[in-house]
Design a protein around this motif. Structure first.
Motif, PDB file in Angstrom:
ATOM      1  N   TYR A 194       0.849  -1.208  -0.410  1.00 28.24           N
ATOM      2  CA  TYR A 194       0.284   0.119  -0.257  1.00 28.24           C
ATOM      3  C   TYR A 194       0.806   1.144   0.109  1.00 28.24           C
ATOM      4  N   CYS A 195       1.997   1.307   0.619  1.00 27.16           N
ATOM      5  CA  CYS A 195       3.262   2.295   0.916  1.00 27.16           C
ATOM      6  C   CYS A 195       3.521   2.821  -0.192  1.00 27.16           C
ATOM      7  N   GLN A 196       3.896   1.242  -0.830  1.00 23.87           N
ATOM      8  CA  GLN A 196       4.611   1.846  -2.261  1.00 23.87           C
ATOM      9  C   GLN A 196       4.253   2.461  -2.980  1.00 23.87           C
ATOM     10  N   ASN A 197       2.778   1.565  -3.528  1.00 25.30           N
ATOM     11  CA  ASN A 197       1.803   2.857  -4.952  1.00 25.30           C
ATOM     12  C   ASN A 197       1.599   3.415  -4.060  1.00 25.30           C
ATOM     13  N   ARG A 198       1.282   4.311  -2.672  1.00 23.84           N
ATOM     14  CA  ARG A 198       0.462   5.353  -1.655  1.00 23.84           C
ATOM     15  C   ARG A 198       1.341   7.182  -1.645  1.00 23.84           C
ATOM     16  N   GLY A 199       2.784   5.917  -1.657  1.00 23.28           N
ATOM     17  CA  GLY A 199       3.832   6.990  -1.289  1.00 23.28           C
ATOM     18  C   GLY A 199       3.885   7.146   0.466  1.00 23.28           C
ATOM     19  N   CYS A 200       3.070   6.705   0.776  1.00 24.70           N
ATOM     20  CA  CYS A 200       3.339   6.951   1.854  1.00 24.70           C
ATOM     21  C   CYS A 200       4.422   6.124   2.789  1.00 24.70           C
ATOM     22  N   ALA A 201       4.791   7.043   4.069  1.00 22.65           N
ATOM     23  CA  ALA A 201       5.989   6.115   4.931  1.00 22.65           C
ATOM     24  C   ALA A 201       5.498   4.709   6.236  1.00 22.65           C
ATOM     25  N   VAL A 202       6.213   3.800   5.844  1.00 23.80           N
ATOM     26  CA  VAL A 202       6.081   3.287   7.335  1.00 23.80           C
ATOM     27  C   VAL A 202       7.033   3.089   8.634  1.00 23.80           C
ATOM     28  N   VAL A 203       6.240   3.377   9.732  1.00 25.32           N
ATOM     29  CA  VAL A 203       6.498   3.369  11.266  1.00 25.32           C
ATOM     30  C   VAL A 203       7.138   2.427  11.211  1.00 25.32           C
ATOM     31  N   THR A 204       7.761   1.592  12.299  1.00 22.91           N
ATOM     32  CA  THR A 204       8.161   0.460  12.150  1.00 22.91           C
ATOM     33  C   THR A 204       8.845   0.097  13.483  1.00 22.91           C
ATOM     34  N   ALA A 205       8.786  -0.394  14.889  1.00 23.63           N
ATOM     35  CA  ALA A 205      10.085  -0.873  15.492  1.00 23.63           C
ATOM     36  C   ALA A 205      10.293  -1.689  15.573  1.00 23.63           C
ATOM     37  N   ASP A 206      10.240  -2.412  14.163  1.00 27.91           N
ATOM     38  CA  ASP A 206      10.629  -4.032  13.201  1.00 27.91           C
ATOM     39  C   ASP A 206      11.809  -3.563  12.642  1.00 27.91           C
ATOM     40  N   GLU A 207      13.273  -4.138  13.082  1.00 30.61           N
ATOM     41  CA  GLU A 207      14.124  -4.456  12.467  1.00 30.61           C
ATOM     42  C   GLU A 207      14.436  -4.358  10.620  1.00 30.61           C
ATOM     43  N   LEU A 208      13.454  -5.487  10.843  1.00 32.49           N
ATOM     44  CA  LEU A 208      13.473  -6.630   9.531  1.00 32.49           C
ATOM     45  C   LEU A 208      12.287  -5.895   8.765  1.00 32.49           C
ATOM     46  N   LYS A 232      14.210  -2.695   7.164  1.00 38.68           N
ATOM     47  CA  LYS A 232      15.775  -3.380   6.641  1.00 38.68           C
ATOM     48  C   LYS A 232      14.277  -3.585   4.583  1.00 38.68           C
ATOM     49  N   VAL A 233      13.917  -4.517   4.460  1.00 39.61           N
ATOM     50  CA  VAL A 233      12.680  -4.639   3.526  1.00 39.61           C
ATOM     51  C   VAL A 233      11.885  -4.101   3.213  1.00 39.61           C
ATOM     52  N   CYS A 234      11.923  -2.803   3.645  1.00 38.64           N
ATOM     53  CA  CYS A 234      11.371  -1.437   3.098  1.00 38.64           C
ATOM     54  C   CYS A 234      11.940  -0.388   2.572  1.00 38.64           C
ATOM     55  N   GLU A 235      13.210  -0.203   2.927  1.00 41.69           N
ATOM     56  CA  GLU A 235      14.573   0.091   2.517  1.00 41.69           C
ATOM     57  C   GLU A 235      14.924  -0.393   0.954  1.00 41.69           C
ATOM     58  N   PHE A 236      14.790  -2.382   1.438  1.00 42.48           N
ATOM     59  CA  PHE A 236      15.548  -3.013  -0.223  1.00 42.48           C
ATOM     60  C   PHE A 236      14.159  -2.741  -1.265  1.00 42.48           C
ATOM     61  N   LEU A 237      13.154  -2.200  -0.509  1.00 44.00           N
ATOM     62  CA  LEU A 237      11.985  -1.479  -1.824  1.00 44.00           C
ATOM     63  C   LEU A 237      12.185  -0.411  -2.275  1.00 44.00           C
ATOM     64  N   GLY A 238      12.751   0.798  -1.328  1.00 44.24           N
ATOM     65  CA  GLY A 238      12.291   1.937  -1.806  1.00 44.24           C
ATOM     66  C   GLY A 238      11.180   2.860  -0.941  1.00 44.24           C
ATOM     67  N   ILE A 239      11.017   1.967  -0.497  1.00 49.85           N
ATOM     68  CA  ILE A 239       9.792   3.003   0.990  1.00 49.85           C
ATOM     69  C   ILE A 239      10.204   3.262   1.865  1.00 49.85           C
ATOM     70  N   GLU A 240       9.870   4.911   2.263  1.00 45.42           N
ATOM     71  CA  GLU A 240      10.169   5.508   3.351  1.00 45.42           C
ATOM     72  C   GLU A 240      10.121   5.207   4.631  1.00 45.42           C
ATOM     73  N   THR A 241      10.647   5.739   5.891  1.00 42.68           N
ATOM     74  CA  THR A 241      10.280   4.336   6.397  1.00 42.68           C
ATOM     75  C   THR A 241      10.737   5.535   7.854  1.00 42.68           C
ATOM     76  N   VAL A 242       9.682   4.859   9.328  1.00 38.85           N
ATOM     77  CA  VAL A 242      10.057   5.971  10.389  1.00 38.85           C
ATOM     78  C   VAL A 242      10.535   5.043  11.595  1.00 38.85           C
ATOM     79  N   TYR A 243      12.024   4.720  11.863  1.00 39.12           N
ATOM     80  CA  TYR A 243      12.174   3.921  12.208  1.00 39.12           C
ATOM     81  C   TYR A 243      12.125   3.742  13.630  1.00 39.12           C
ATOM     82  N   LEU A 244      11.628   3.230  14.928  1.00 37.10           N
ATOM     83  CA  LEU A 244      11.145   3.871  16.030  1.00 37.10           C
ATOM     84  C   LEU A 244      12.157   2.808  16.711  1.00 37.10           C
ATOM     85  N   GLY A 245      12.554   2.072  17.371  1.00 34.00           N
ATOM     86  CA  GLY A 245      13.584   1.120  17.804  1.00 34.00           C
ATOM     87  C   GLY A 245      14.431   1.788  18.568  1.00 34.00           C
TER      88      GLY A 245
END
Length: 505
Positions: A84-98, A101-114
């Motif tokens: 959904y985020c890849q198609n709509r251009g929104c950022a995934v907010v996560t505390a999960d390191e894996l 990493k997957v979002c970064e591989f796919l070029g999805i903007e990420t906000v990391y809380l960990g």
């Protein structure tokens, strides 16, 4: 768009502090998964759902958009969030390191809380003497203070804890798991969760399993070496050279696991390869000792791992059911040194746990040393040996049979015997106390009909002396009682008639 890890981590705190800003999107697939988990009694699902509600309340307070978006299509929830985020251009907010990493591989903007480690509220309940803290909904918080076998139950506060406060504590505990070294969710079931958080073992229960929210937090207050137990040199020598089928027994809270921990480190210092099987993993051991969790592996998998890795000793903590005992027996018969920990009120009760699970002849090969712990100290040590003999209490030589002798290890005196009588294997006490007990039981069986009868142990048999004047009262019922006792105790009972002067006839 927060994922479940971000909700558990408390993304609302970041919004309140203006560290994250923007419109909030909740994917419908995530919402459905949280609803399913909450219905199944998974505490992390309920806490995440509460966080979604908190985000909705903040959107009304701070005037940002809160939307439920997307369609649940049966795929993995995280995959649907990323798509959904890849198609709509929104950022995934996560505390999960894996996930990051997957979002970064796919070029999805990420906000990391960990990453950050926050101070835990549960730490304020503990001091150097605190063994465990007990928090229950609508009760005063209490704690056990002292050492195993010598502790007192104290009230920590005059304020009653409510469900919302306990929920906040659980929320904090779940958030801290990713950031505190050696932390993990050991077991998560409907209504219960067991967490290892650093040195803290935390048991969380809630309705419908319990009648209210409850948190029990334990922490080791003592970490002993084997030398601190002041063991007899004879026992130390046996542990070093001969003992390979060891059973550590005692009542709950008496220090069994602490002793098993000390014994594990002792064998490690001797250059032995030591591994543990725990459920949950709550022993605090050096990195050289591998700790396996029974909850994350099938019994067959543990069996294969331990047979192939060939440890010198395996510590099996908290043996409870048939599967636990079967694995202990299989590994011991395969030649691996085993140290089992079982709950028992007496040392002989611990041996009883094996009696119906193995053949009599294999017991000494499986168990050779039983150590009973009471109030944090070793109070009894048994050794087991097989011999062929006439069991104590029997007289005729043709009654000889295989007998397992249970000896007090330090005095070498036989206290119990295990042998088959009829078709049943039984543990029979040996010595003065057991004879007196047998005499008392036989006397009770005959006194009602024969008030003048006496019972005495003579030359390996129990003699019932009946006055001549009462012989007419010796009937089939009394004889049947004596026969049953004779069979049950594995002893011989003889009837003797006496005249009025006490002379035998």
């Amino acid at each position: 768009m927060p994922d479940k890890s971000a909700l558990l981590h408390g993304v609302s705190r970041y919004i309140e502090k203006n560290l994250i800003y923007g419109n909030v999107l909740i994917h419908r697939a995530l919402l459905e998964e949280l609803e399913r988990e909450t219905r199944e009694g998974i505490v992390s699902g309920e806490l995440s759902l509460d966080e979604v509600n908190r985000l909705k309340e903040l959107s009304e307070k701070y005037l940002f958009s809160f939307e439920i978006v997307g369609d649940s299509r049966g795929k993995d929830v995280n995959e649907q969030l990323r798509e959904y985020c890849q198609n709509r251009g929104c950022a995934v907010v996560t505390a999960d390191e894996l996930q990051k990493k997957v979002c970064e591989f796919l070029g999805i903007e990420t906000v990391y809380l960990g990453g950050e480690v926050q101070e835990l509220s549960i730490e304020k309940f503990f001091d150097e003497q605190t063994m465990s803290v007990h928090l229950k909904e609508d009760t005063l918080p209490k704690a056990k203070k002292g050492v195993p076998g010598n502790w007192k139950f104290v009230t920590l506060s005059s304020e009653v804890t409510d469900a919302s406060y306990l929920k906040r504590l659980v929320y904090e505990i779940m958030n801290a798991i990713k950031n505190v070294k050696g932390s993990f969710i050991e077991i998560e079931r409907r209504g219960s969760t067991i967490v290892q958080l650093g040195n803290y073992r935390i048991v969380i229960t809630r309705p419908p399993l319990s009648d209210g929210w409850e948190i029990t937090i334990t922490r080791p207050v003592t970490r002993k070496k084997l030398e601190d137990y002041d063991l007899d040199p004879k026992l130390l020598q046996r542990l070093k050279e001969r003992a390979e089928g060891i059973l550590i027994a005692g009542s709950p809270g008496m220090g069994k696991t602490t002793f098993a921990q000390a014994l594990s480190e002792y064998y490690m210092r001797l250059g032995k390869v030591v591994k543990t099987i725990e459920s949950p993993r709550d022993m605090h051991l050096p990195p050289e000792i591998t700790q396996y969790s029974k909850n994350y592996a099938e019994i067959g998998e543990l069996h294969d791992i331990l047979l192939l890795s060939r440890p010198d000793y395996t510590v099996y903590d908290e043996m409870r059911n048939d599967e636990d005992f079967k694995l202990y027996i299989d590994l011991r018969l395969a030649g691996i040194g085993m140290i089992g920990v079982v709950h028992a009120t007496t040392p002989i009760d611990a041996i009883h746990r094996f009696l119906n699970r193995v053949d009599l002849g294999t017991i000494p090969n499986i168990l050779d040393t039983v150590i009973f712990i009471n109030n944090g100290t070793v109070t009894k040590v048994y050794s087991l040996e097989m011999s062929v003999k006439v069991p104590s209490g029997m007289k005729e030589a043709d009654l000889a049979r295989p007998v397992v002798e249970i000896k007090d290890f330090l005095t070498d005196s036989v206290e119990y015997e295990i042998y088959v009588f009829g078709e049943q294997a039984m543990i029979v006490p040996v010595g003065k106390i057991s004879r007196e007990s047998a005499e008392s039981r036989i006397e009770r069986a005959v006194k009602e009909a024969l008030p003048g009868a006496t019972v005495k142990y003579e030359n390996g048999e129990y003699v019932v002396s009946i006055p001549k004047s009462q012989i007419s009262k010796f009937n089939r019922k009394v004889n049947s009682k004596l026969k049953k006792l004779e069979k049950r105790m594995g002893a011989r009972i003889r009837i003797r008639l006496e005249d009025e002067n006490g002379s035998e006839e």
